[in-house]
Design a protein around this motif. Structure first.
Motif, PDB file in Angstrom:
ATOM      1  N   ASP A   1       0.906  -1.147   0.116  1.00 17.38           N
ATOM      2  CA  ASP A   1       0.056   0.065  -0.233  1.00 17.38           C
ATOM      3  C   ASP A   1       0.887   1.361   0.057  1.00 17.38           C
ATOM      4  O   ASP A   1       2.014   1.053  -0.172  1.00 17.38           O
ATOM      5  CB  ASP A   1      -1.028   0.053   1.227  1.00 17.38           C
ATOM      6  N   GLU A   2       0.237   2.606   0.073  1.00 13.09           N
ATOM      7  CA  GLU A   2       0.876   3.551   0.156  1.00 13.09           C
ATOM      8  C   GLU A   2       2.363   3.867   1.196  1.00 13.09           C
ATOM      9  O   GLU A   2       3.277   4.305   0.892  1.00 13.09           O
ATOM     10  CB  GLU A   2       0.053   4.750   0.419  1.00 13.09           C
ATOM     11  N   ARG A   3       2.026   3.290   2.315  1.00 16.22           N
ATOM     12  CA  ARG A   3       2.963   3.277   3.440  1.00 16.22           C
ATOM     13  C   ARG A   3       3.910   2.049   3.310  1.00 16.22           C
ATOM     14  O   ARG A   3       5.054   2.077   3.864  1.00 16.22           O
ATOM     15  CB  ARG A   3       2.366   3.314   4.637  1.00 16.22           C
ATOM     16  N   ARG A   4       3.621   0.856   2.679  1.00 17.55           N
ATOM     17  CA  ARG A   4       4.482  -0.302   2.778  1.00 17.55           C
ATOM     18  C   ARG A   4       4.735  -0.936   1.810  1.00 17.55           C
ATOM     19  O   ARG A   4       3.882  -1.539   0.696  1.00 17.55           O
ATOM     20  CB  ARG A   4       3.702  -1.262   3.511  1.00 17.55           C
ATOM     21  N   ARG A   5       6.039  -0.683   1.117  1.00 15.16           N
ATOM     22  CA  ARG A   5       6.723  -1.148  -0.091  1.00 15.16           C
ATOM     23  C   ARG A   5       8.249  -1.771   0.431  1.00 15.16           C
ATOM     24  O   ARG A   5       8.878  -1.236   1.079  1.00 15.16           O
ATOM     25  CB  ARG A   5       6.655  -0.252  -1.136  1.00 15.16           C
TER      26      ARG A   5
ATOM     27  N   THR B   1       6.771 -10.704   6.119  1.00 14.83           N
ATOM     28  CA  THR B   1       6.285  -9.665   6.348  1.00 14.83           C
ATOM     29  C   THR B   1       4.987  -9.682   7.464  1.00 14.83           C
ATOM     30  O   THR B   1       5.023 -11.038   7.714  1.00 14.83           O
ATOM     31  CB  THR B   1       5.723  -8.775   4.991  1.00 14.83           C
ATOM     32  N   HIS B   2       4.659  -8.587   7.894  1.00 16.07           N
ATOM     33  CA  HIS B   2       3.419  -8.638   8.992  1.00 16.07           C
ATOM     34  C   HIS B   2       2.253  -9.390   8.284  1.00 16.07           C
ATOM     35  O   HIS B   2       1.147  -9.568   8.842  1.00 16.07           O
ATOM     36  CB  HIS B   2       3.250  -7.437   9.891  1.00 16.07           C
ATOM     37  N   LYS B   3       2.218  -9.388   6.960  1.00 15.96           N
ATOM     38  CA  LYS B   3       1.165  -9.744   6.187  1.00 15.96           C
ATOM     39  C   LYS B   3       1.351 -11.200   5.582  1.00 15.96           C
ATOM     40  O   LYS B   3       0.737 -11.673   4.715  1.00 15.96           O
ATOM     41  CB  LYS B   3       0.659  -8.845   5.113  1.00 15.96           C
TER      42      LYS B   3
ATOM     43  N   PHE C   1       0.503  -8.798  -2.767  1.00 20.82           N
ATOM     44  CA  PHE C   1       1.330  -7.625  -3.320  1.00 20.82           C
ATOM     45  C   PHE C   1       1.803  -7.511  -4.821  1.00 20.82           C
ATOM     46  O   PHE C   1       1.548  -8.338  -5.479  1.00 20.82           O
ATOM     47  CB  PHE C   1       2.847  -8.171  -2.454  1.00 20.82           C
ATOM     48  N   ILE C   2       1.907  -6.581  -5.114  1.00 23.34           N
ATOM     49  CA  ILE C   2       2.155  -6.176  -6.462  1.00 23.34           C
ATOM     50  C   ILE C   2       3.585  -5.979  -6.878  1.00 23.34           C
ATOM     51  O   ILE C   2       4.534  -5.287  -6.074  1.00 23.34           O
ATOM     52  CB  ILE C   2       1.515  -4.935  -6.941  1.00 23.34           C
ATOM     53  N   ALA C   3       4.398  -6.655  -7.701  1.00 21.12           N
ATOM     54  CA  ALA C   3       5.611  -6.848  -7.844  1.00 21.12           C
ATOM     55  C   ALA C   3       6.019  -5.799  -9.108  1.00 21.12           C
ATOM     56  O   ALA C   3       5.492  -5.986 -10.144  1.00 21.12           O
ATOM     57  CB  ALA C   3       6.353  -8.347  -8.378  1.00 21.12           C
ATOM     58  N   LEU C   4       6.548  -4.584  -8.611  1.00 19.78           N
ATOM     59  CA  LEU C   4       6.976  -3.700  -9.256  1.00 19.78           C
ATOM     60  C   LEU C   4       8.528  -3.583  -9.755  1.00 19.78           C
ATOM     61  O   LEU C   4       9.300  -4.051  -8.870  1.00 19.78           O
ATOM     62  CB  LEU C   4       6.614  -2.237  -8.824  1.00 19.78           C
ATOM     63  N   LYS C   5       8.910  -2.947 -10.763  1.00 17.87           N
ATOM     64  CA  LYS C   5      10.314  -2.850 -11.429  1.00 17.87           C
ATOM     65  C   LYS C   5      10.682  -1.478 -10.711  1.00 17.87           C
ATOM     66  O   LYS C   5      10.142  -0.511 -10.986  1.00 17.87           O
ATOM     67  CB  LYS C   5      10.519  -2.626 -12.879  1.00 17.87           C
TER      68      LYS C   5
ATOM     69  N   ILE D   1      16.538   5.071  -4.086  1.00 20.19           N
ATOM     70  CA  ILE D   1      17.016   6.168  -3.170  1.00 20.19           C
ATOM     71  C   ILE D   1      16.194   6.102  -1.867  1.00 20.19           C
ATOM     72  O   ILE D   1      16.707   6.227  -0.898  1.00 20.19           O
ATOM     73  CB  ILE D   1      17.106   7.299  -3.836  1.00 20.19           C
ATOM     74  N   ALA D   2      14.917   5.721  -1.965  1.00 21.05           N
ATOM     75  CA  ALA D   2      14.246   5.499  -0.668  1.00 21.05           C
ATOM     76  C   ALA D   2      14.720   4.587   0.378  1.00 21.05           C
ATOM     77  O   ALA D   2      14.528   4.400   1.478  1.00 21.05           O
ATOM     78  CB  ALA D   2      12.956   5.417  -0.952  1.00 21.05           C
TER      79      ALA D   2
END
Length: 257
Positions: free
Chosen positions: A16-20, A32-34, A59-63, A70-71
């Motif tokens: 989600d917006e906060r967890r990647r 993970t916690h999920k 979960f969505i696997a993104l490139k 950097i994050a």
């Protein structure tokens, strides 16, 4: 053409917006916690695919992009924020083939972004006085796949810049005004300088040094970024924001007559 995930690739598992999570695809489970995700199941599948944990959470696997890397970089020092990095790159016109001197490697966040834009024919020359910090940056640059485009130097930039006729000089140092004369000598005519400082006093000293040295097009700014919480009928700014990171000073070299 759809790009498939291979063993050894980095993947951003987006929940989600906060967890990647930035993970390397190997023959192991990622917990993970999920629940846990079997990373081997991603091999041969396209980026953007959904993968379930053992608890049936998707979960969505993104490139991963340079922004994502950097994050997630390991850090021993505070890194510059995206808003400041992006403005530095745009304002200085950094692109493929540019030669850039960086003062203050830190954890390598800015060096990674600079290297991403100067490749494949450009180079970043990054100076750092702390050898322990430099090793963290070396590992981060290798993880991002950009180490070949950065020359790391365990040297003090206030004592001089070895490179000449460079396109840009970027400073993230406690006393950037001490580097201004060296930056002038290192830059090609019309080349740009950017300096990041957290306090106004630093900005004043830097601008005065730039004026004395003969730089032109001097500009001091603060770049602010505010995220929005978007919900139908209730969209508003987030309660918390990064109110201040630092000030940016830009200038260009004018040839002395």
């Amino acid at each position: 053409m759809t790009e498939e995930i291979k063993q050894g690739d980095d993947v951003l598992l987006y929940l989600d917006e906060r967890r990647r999570y930035l993970v390397k695809v190997e023959d192991r489970s990622f917990h993970t916690h999920k629940g846990y995700v079997e990373l081997r199941e991603l091999i041969g599948r396209p980026y953007g695919v959904s993968v379930e944990s053992n608890l049936k959470v998707s979960f969505i696997a993104l490139k991963p992009t340079i922004y994502d890397y950097i994050a997630k970089l390991a850090r021993r020092t505070q890194i510059l924020y995206y808003k400041d990095i992006a403005l530095i790159i745009l304002r200085l016109g950094i692109g493929a083939g540019s030669r850039v001197v960086e003062g203050g490697t830190g954890s390598g966040a800015l060096a990674s972004a600079l290297a991403f834009f100067v490749k494949p024919t450009g180079k970043v020359y990054s100076y750092e006085v702390r050898s322990d910090v430099l090793e963290v940056a070396r590992k981060n640059l290798a993880r991002v796949g950009l180490l070949d485009y950065v020359e790391l130097k365990n040297k003090d930039l206030t004592e001089g810049i070895e490179e000449k006729e460079v396109d840009a000089v970027v400073l993230d140092l406690a006393s950037p005004w001490d580097v201004v004369p060296h930056a002038y000598e290192a830059l090609k005519g019309g080349g740009g300088l950017a300096s990041f400082s957290p306090t106004i006093n630093q900005v004043e000293k830097t601008v005065e040094a730039l004026r004395r040295e003969g730089f032109v097009d001097i500009e001091a700014i603060e770049c602010l970024l505010r995220k929005l919480k978007v919900e139908v009928g209730a969209t508003r700014p987030h309660t918390f924001m990064v109110g201040h990171t630092g000030y940016l000073v830009f200038a260009r070299k004018s040839i002395k007559s």
